[in-house]
Structures are given as C-alpha cells and as structure tokens.
Design a protein around this motif. Structure first.
Motif, mmCIF file in Angstrom:
data_model
loop_
_atom_site.group_PDB
_atom_site.id
_atom_site.type_symbol
_atom_site.label_atom_id
_atom_site.label_comp_id
_atom_site.label_asym_id
_atom_site.label_seq_id
_atom_site.Cartn_x
_atom_site.Cartn_y
_atom_site.Cartn_z
ATOM 1 N N ASP A 153 -17.718 11.321 19.358
ATOM 2 C CA ASP A 153 -17.946 12.705 18.959
ATOM 3 C C ASP A 153 -17.014 13.053 17.801
ATOM 4 N N PHE A 154 -17.539 13.768 16.817
ATOM 5 C CA PHE A 154 -16.729 14.121 15.658
ATOM 6 C C PHE A 154 -17.315 15.358 14.993
ATOM 7 N N HIS A 155 -16.561 15.934 14.063
ATOM 8 C CA HIS A 155 -17.002 17.094 13.301
ATOM 9 C C HIS A 155 -16.948 16.762 11.821
ATOM 10 N N VAL A 156 -17.923 17.288 11.080
ATOM 11 C CA VAL A 156 -18.058 16.999 9.653
ATOM 12 C C VAL A 156 -17.930 18.292 8.864
ATOM 13 N N HIS A 157 -17.096 18.276 7.836
ATOM 14 C CA HIS A 157 -16.975 19.410 6.924
ATOM 15 C C HIS A 157 -18.323 19.662 6.247
ATOM 16 N N PRO A 158 -18.647 20.910 5.919
ATOM 17 C CA PRO A 158 -19.945 21.195 5.283
ATOM 18 C C PRO A 158 -20.226 20.392 4.019
ATOM 19 N N ASP A 159 -19.194 19.997 3.271
ATOM 20 C CA ASP A 159 -19.475 19.216 2.065
ATOM 21 C C ASP A 159 -19.534 17.716 2.333
ATOM 22 N N GLY A 160 -19.353 17.310 3.605
ATOM 23 C CA GLY A 160 -19.476 15.909 3.977
ATOM 24 C C GLY A 160 -18.316 15.024 3.565
ATOM 25 N N GLN A 161 -17.228 15.617 3.067
ATOM 26 C CA GLN A 161 -16.125 14.823 2.546
ATOM 27 C C GLN A 161 -14.900 14.800 3.456
ATOM 28 N N ALA A 162 -15.057 15.247 4.687
ATOM 29 C CA ALA A 162 -13.962 15.189 5.656
ATOM 30 C C ALA A 162 -14.556 15.145 7.052
ATOM 31 N N VAL A 163 -13.946 14.314 7.912
ATOM 32 C CA VAL A 163 -14.411 14.119 9.280
ATOM 33 C C VAL A 163 -13.212 14.234 10.218
ATOM 34 N N ARG A 164 -13.393 14.961 11.298
ATOM 35 C CA ARG A 164 -12.365 15.062 12.329
ATOM 36 C C ARG A 164 -12.880 14.386 13.595
ATOM 37 N N VAL A 165 -12.220 13.333 14.054
ATOM 38 C CA VAL A 165 -12.610 12.633 15.270
ATOM 39 C C VAL A 165 -12.243 13.492 16.474
ATOM 40 N N TRP A 166 -13.194 13.654 17.390
ATOM 41 C CA TRP A 166 -12.983 14.487 18.572
ATOM 42 C C TRP A 166 -12.767 13.631 19.821
ATOM 43 N N MET A 167 -13.682 12.695 20.095
ATOM 44 C CA MET A 167 -13.544 11.862 21.286
ATOM 45 C C MET A 167 -14.303 10.556 21.101
ATOM 46 N N LEU A 168 -13.649 9.463 21.451
ATOM 47 C CA LEU A 168 -14.254 8.139 21.456
ATOM 48 C C LEU A 168 -14.235 7.625 22.885
ATOM 49 N N GLU A 169 -15.404 7.252 23.396
ATOM 50 C CA GLU A 169 -15.490 6.852 24.795
ATOM 51 C C GLU A 169 -16.497 5.713 24.959
ATOM 52 N N VAL A 170 -16.090 4.688 25.708
ATOM 53 C CA VAL A 170 -16.994 3.619 26.116
ATOM 54 C C VAL A 170 -17.130 3.711 27.630
ATOM 55 N N TYR A 171 -18.366 3.693 28.118
ATOM 56 C CA TYR A 171 -18.629 4.008 29.513
ATOM 57 C C TYR A 171 -18.429 2.788 30.411
ATOM 58 N N PRO A 172 -18.128 3.029 31.696
ATOM 59 C CA PRO A 172 -17.922 1.914 32.631
ATOM 60 C C PRO A 172 -19.106 0.939 32.619
ATOM 61 N N GLY A 173 -18.765 -0.330 32.712
ATOM 62 C CA GLY A 173 -19.779 -1.372 32.649
ATOM 63 C C GLY A 173 -19.955 -1.951 31.263
ATOM 64 N N PHE A 174 -19.427 -1.245 30.240
ATOM 65 C CA PHE A 174 -19.553 -1.714 28.854
ATOM 66 C C PHE A 174 -18.198 -1.817 28.159
ATOM 67 N N GLN A 175 -17.129 -1.595 28.883
ATOM 68 C CA GLN A 175 -15.805 -1.572 28.273
ATOM 69 C C GLN A 175 -15.283 -2.981 27.997
ATOM 70 N N ARG A 176 -14.318 -3.037 27.052
ATOM 71 C CA ARG A 176 -13.652 -4.279 26.661
ATOM 72 C C ARG A 176 -14.639 -5.317 26.130
ATOM 73 N N ARG A 177 -15.642 -4.806 25.414
ATOM 74 C CA ARG A 177 -16.633 -5.693 24.799
ATOM 75 C C ARG A 177 -16.790 -5.388 23.305
ATOM 76 N N GLY A 178 -15.869 -4.634 22.746
ATOM 77 C CA GLY A 178 -15.873 -4.380 21.309
ATOM 78 C C GLY A 178 -16.651 -3.172 20.856
ATOM 79 N N LEU A 179 -17.209 -2.385 21.786
ATOM 80 C CA LEU A 179 -18.066 -1.264 21.386
ATOM 81 C C LEU A 179 -17.278 -0.146 20.709
ATOM 82 N N ALA A 180 -16.037 0.090 21.135
ATOM 83 C CA ALA A 180 -15.239 1.139 20.501
ATOM 84 C C ALA A 180 -15.033 0.832 19.023
ATOM 85 N N SER A 181 -14.755 -0.427 18.708
ATOM 86 C CA SER A 181 -14.565 -0.820 17.313
ATOM 87 C C SER A 181 -15.862 -0.693 16.517
ATOM 88 N N VAL A 182 -16.987 -1.044 17.147
ATOM 89 C CA VAL A 182 -18.283 -0.920 16.472
ATOM 90 C C VAL A 182 -18.571 0.546 16.145
#
Length: 301
Positions: free
Chosen positions: A46-75
C-alpha cells in the motif's frame, strides 16, 4: 532478496496495480500493488502517490502467511520502483521484521530514496522534519538489532538532522484532498451480487440484450434498492474495487460473485441543497467476470 529467502512460487505469479482507495486521511491518492499466486492474494504493498506522480509514500508492505520468505516482498518493492521510474520514494519507518527484510534488500535506485539524499532535493513533497524523525527511529532500531540498514547510502546516517531539516520546511507544499462532488460530476460504484443459478445464467448470456439483463438484475434487487457502495470518479476504479473485494475475500466460488455497476448523474445543485435520496443510480451495467490484467474490457454498455 535476502539470502534466507526461498524461490518464488511455481503456481504462477502476477502483479496487479490497483486503483483501490485507502481511507487513511491522506490527501495523496492511495494505491495498492497486489501479488497474486494463481487466483490467491499472496501479498500487497500500500502506498500514496503525489498528484504529479513524482513522489511516493510507502504505507504498508505485507506478505501473507503461506507465501512468506519466498522473495515476494522484494518483488513488490521492485515493482513499485518500476511503476514510478522518476518519483521520490519515502519509506517512512519500519517494524522490526521490516527492518530485517530491508537489511537484505537491494534498493534498485538508492538515489531516489529520500533517506539517502539532502532535504533540499525533495522537501517540496515531504515534511523534512518528519523524515528526519523517521530516520532517527530507524537508526535506533538498527543499532538495537545489530543491523547495518545500508547506512553507507543514507544521508548523514546517525547524525542529528532536525536543525538542518527545519530550514527546509518553507519548501514543503501540502496537497489538499480532492473530494468527489455528486452535484458536479458523474460518480461510479460497483457491488458484488450472489445470484440464483438461473438468474446468473441469464445475466451472463451474451446472446440476450444487455438492457434486459440489467432489468433482470433490478427486478431481483428491487428498484431504488441497490446495495451500499463506495463511489469513484471512473467506472474502471469502481470495478477494480469490486474485484479487489473478491480477491481478498477468496470465497472460492466459481459462480457466485457478479459485479454490477452503478452510475449516478450530477444534479447540478450544491451538496447542501440535496434532499435525502435525491442522487440515485441511473444505470445498472452487468459485466462478465473480470480478470485484473484485462482492465476495461468486460463492461457491457
């Protein structure tokens, strides 16, 4: 990807950049990047984008149980950088688990990370004092947990940066939230219905007239009795919201969820003058079951 992460899943990985709207009091546009393994949601960013598209604020990064430690966060994080190739990225603070993940992550564009650059370069988008506070918290966490945290790349890592940041506060340009106005613009909503088998078959029969199928839906629901829905400025956003609900609820039904669109026309009057129930659905549009990567192809006019 950190050394202790496993291989990516074999079931078929796809990424979906949605128009899902997050209600967190943030005036920037909220977006969600979803990782799908088969038809199941495996993680989200989840993230927020400035109206001009030139800035992004990361809100939350989550990988769900059963899929963790398989590289999805990096992807997911790599995909965010790729989706906004020239934007500043503000990662904010991190939990303990997030800090450990970041310690093993290879930032694809460290010079676009606001933690790594002087405030004068990005202070129009982010509160410089707030960013300095976030950095101080990350230094404390890294020191406590014995993490490097890519400190060599961070601008003035471990130094007191509040005084410098305070000098850049006049550059900050806050954004006013854009509000939907039903008195001045068409609004679009979508809701998921679970129809009886015979009605489901009729509604999805493309040999039948679209208007008659929409009428059958209205007869089933009762006129002027549509379910509550969230409203959007575009039909695409409305249907993506409905599909997002289907993906995350994961009901597992092959014939249940049926998305129908609701269209409200503006009245031309101010909000304060609108009587109760004056803005009503003016059209109901049946659609086929949509796939998130085939946006805009499944709506029947």
């Amino acid at each position: 990807m950190s050394a202790d992460e496993g291989a990516l899943p074999d079931e078929g990985l796809s990424l979906w950049l949605t128009d899902y709207r997050m209600d967190v009091g943030e005036p920037w546009e909220g977006r969600r990047l979803v990782a799908l393994v088969g038809q199941s949601a495996a993680g989200s960013l989840d993230f927020h984008v400035h109206p001009d598209g030139q800035a992004v604020r990361v809100w939350m990064l989550e990988v769900y149980p059963g899929f963790q430690r398989r590289g999805l966060a990096s992807v997911l994080m790599d995909a965010l950088y790729a989706a906004y190739p020239t934007a500043w990225i503000n990662h904010g603070t991190r939990s303990r688990d997030d800090a450990r993940w970041w310690n093993g992550y290879r930032d694809p564009h460290p010079r676009r990370n606001v933690h790594n650059r002087p405030p004068g370069e990005w202070a129009a988008y982010f509160d410089a004092v707030e960013v300095a506070s976030d950095k101080a918290q990350l230094v404390h966490r890294n020191d406590h947990d014995g993490l490097d945290g890519h400190r060599d790349a961070v601008y003035r890592y471990g130094e007191r940066g509040e005084q410098e940041a305070d000098g850049y506060l006049p550059l900050y340009r806050p954004v006013r939230a854009a509000m939907l106005n039903p008195a001045a613009q068409p609004l679009h909503g979508a809701t998921r219905l679970f129809l009886p088998p015979r009605l489901h078959t009729h509604v999805h029969d493309e040999s039948q007239d679209a208007a008659s199928r929409a009428e059958a839906l209205l007869q089933h629901l009762g006129h002027d009795n549509l379910p509550r829905t969230r409203w959007y400025a575009t039909r695409q956003q409305a249907f993506e919201d409905a599909h997002h609900e289907e993906v995350f609820q994961n009901r597992g039904s092959t014939q249940g969820g049926h998305a129908c669109g609701v269209h409200a026309e503006p009245t031309g009057r101010g909000l304060s003058s609108l009587p109760h129930r004056d803005v009503r659905a003016r059209g109901l549009h049946p659609c086929r079951r949509r796939h998130p990567r085939r946006a805009g192809r499944d709506v029947l006019a």
